[in-house]
Design an enzyme around this catalytic site. Structure first.
Site, short mmCIF file in Angstrom:
data_model
loop_
_atom_site.label_atom_id
_atom_site.label_comp_id
_atom_site.label_asym_id
_atom_site.label_seq_id
_atom_site.Cartn_x
_atom_site.Cartn_y
_atom_site.Cartn_z
N PRO A 83 0.80 -1.22 0.00
CA PRO A 83 0.00 0.00 0.00
C PRO A 83 0.84 1.27 0.00
CG PRO A 83 -0.75 -1.55 1.67
CD PRO A 83 0.56 -2.05 1.18
N GLU A 84 0.84 1.94 -1.10
CA GLU A 84 1.36 3.30 -1.16
C GLU A 84 0.16 4.19 -1.42
OE1 GLU A 84 4.86 3.87 -3.56
OE2 GLU A 84 5.59 1.85 -3.17
#
Length: 268
Positions: free
Chosen positions: A2-3
DNA sequence: AGATATTCCTGGAGGC
DNA sequence: TGCCTCCAGGAATATC
């Protein structure tokens, strides 16, 4: 992992389930993730209505009509599932709505976090206080100002959330490749002209990833269970030894203890 | 102050 | 098959 694009995709997916809905119950299945969950999380959320969802850097925000904001960070392995058939190992938090929908937070490595912060105090909340500007809205002159005098590698500076908030290892590698900038170059030494290529590269790679629904890599799943597909579009990330697409060969180096992928032929 | 190293945690991959 | 080591990711913390 998750960015920013994956968090944005997650928030949009959660909004379809939560927006305007009243929370009927929550369930803490363990007392902590990276840090302890608030003791009064259940009391403060139960019966509250969700008034809006948002994102700051890599944090997702769920506002309620009680003046609280549920702030989640997915760490490296966190993801939400919607209306799952069953609970799995590492499902740590469950929230049900009066409409009969359910969201479940799974985070095997527990590098993520869940906090409940007074909405009016969010700006002063310690994890937010030091965050730099969002990548969207950042311009080359502002980035130049923030990099001024810094001798550290641009790769490491772009990962520093105080300089720009929301970039992670994948999209930093991809943006530097697109801009033709060598990841080891000292941040403060990059000309304004080159930053004027880097900033749009950051915007573009993030926007494309959001458009694609987030990248999957190993364990990101969007809230509705659909897999994103942006990972197929990586030019350099996790592509050591493979062609970059412009005639070069992707190389892997280690910076700050983490892998950097880049093309020696294309990036200077 | 800035730069760098270490820590948290699990599961998947690869070596033998 | 199993055991071992290594690696991935984000951010706080410690140490130079």
């Amino acid at each position: 992992m998750p960015e920013l694009p994956e968090v944005e995709t997650t928030v949009r997916g959660l909004a379809r389930v939560l927006q305007g809905q009243r929370i009927s119950s929550v369930q803490k299945r363990r007392p902590d993730l990276r840090r302890a969950l608030p003791q009064d999380l259940g009391q403060r959320l139960t019966g509250a209505r969700v008034t809006g969802l948002g994102r700051r850097a890599k944090y997702g925000l769920v506002d309620t009509d009680r003046g609280d904001t549920l702030v989640f960070h997915l760490g490296m392995s966190g993801y939400w599932r919607v209306d799952p058939h069953e609970l799995l190992k590492h499902d740590h938090f469950v929230m049900d709505t009066e409409a009969g929908r359910r969201i479940v937070l799974n985070d095997a490595r527990r590098f993520g976090s869940l906090d409940l912060v007074e909405t009016a105090e969010l700006g002063d909340w310690p994890p937010f206080k030091a965050l730099g500007p969002e990548p969207f809205g950042l311009d080359a002159r502002e980035l130049q100002r923030r990099l001024a005098g810094r001798s550290a590698a641009i790769k490491l500076l772009l990962l520093d959330q105080r300089i720009v908030a929301g970039l992670g290892n994948i999209y930093v590698c991809e943006a530097l490749y697109r801009a033709g900038i060598h990841p080891r170059r000292a941040g403060g030494s990059i000309s304004l002209d080159r930053l004027k290529r880097l900033v749009p590269a950051i915007h573009d790679v993030l926007a494309e990833a959001i458009e694609a629904g987030g990248s999957t890599l190993k364990d990101f799943v969007s809230p509705d269970g659909e897999l994103g597909y942006f990972s197929k579009a990586f030019a350099v990330y996790d592509r050591e030894g493979q062609p970059c697409g412009r005639g070069g060969t992707v190389k892997r180096i280690v910076q700050g203890g983490r892998s950097t992928f880049y093309c020696p032929q294309c990036q200077h």
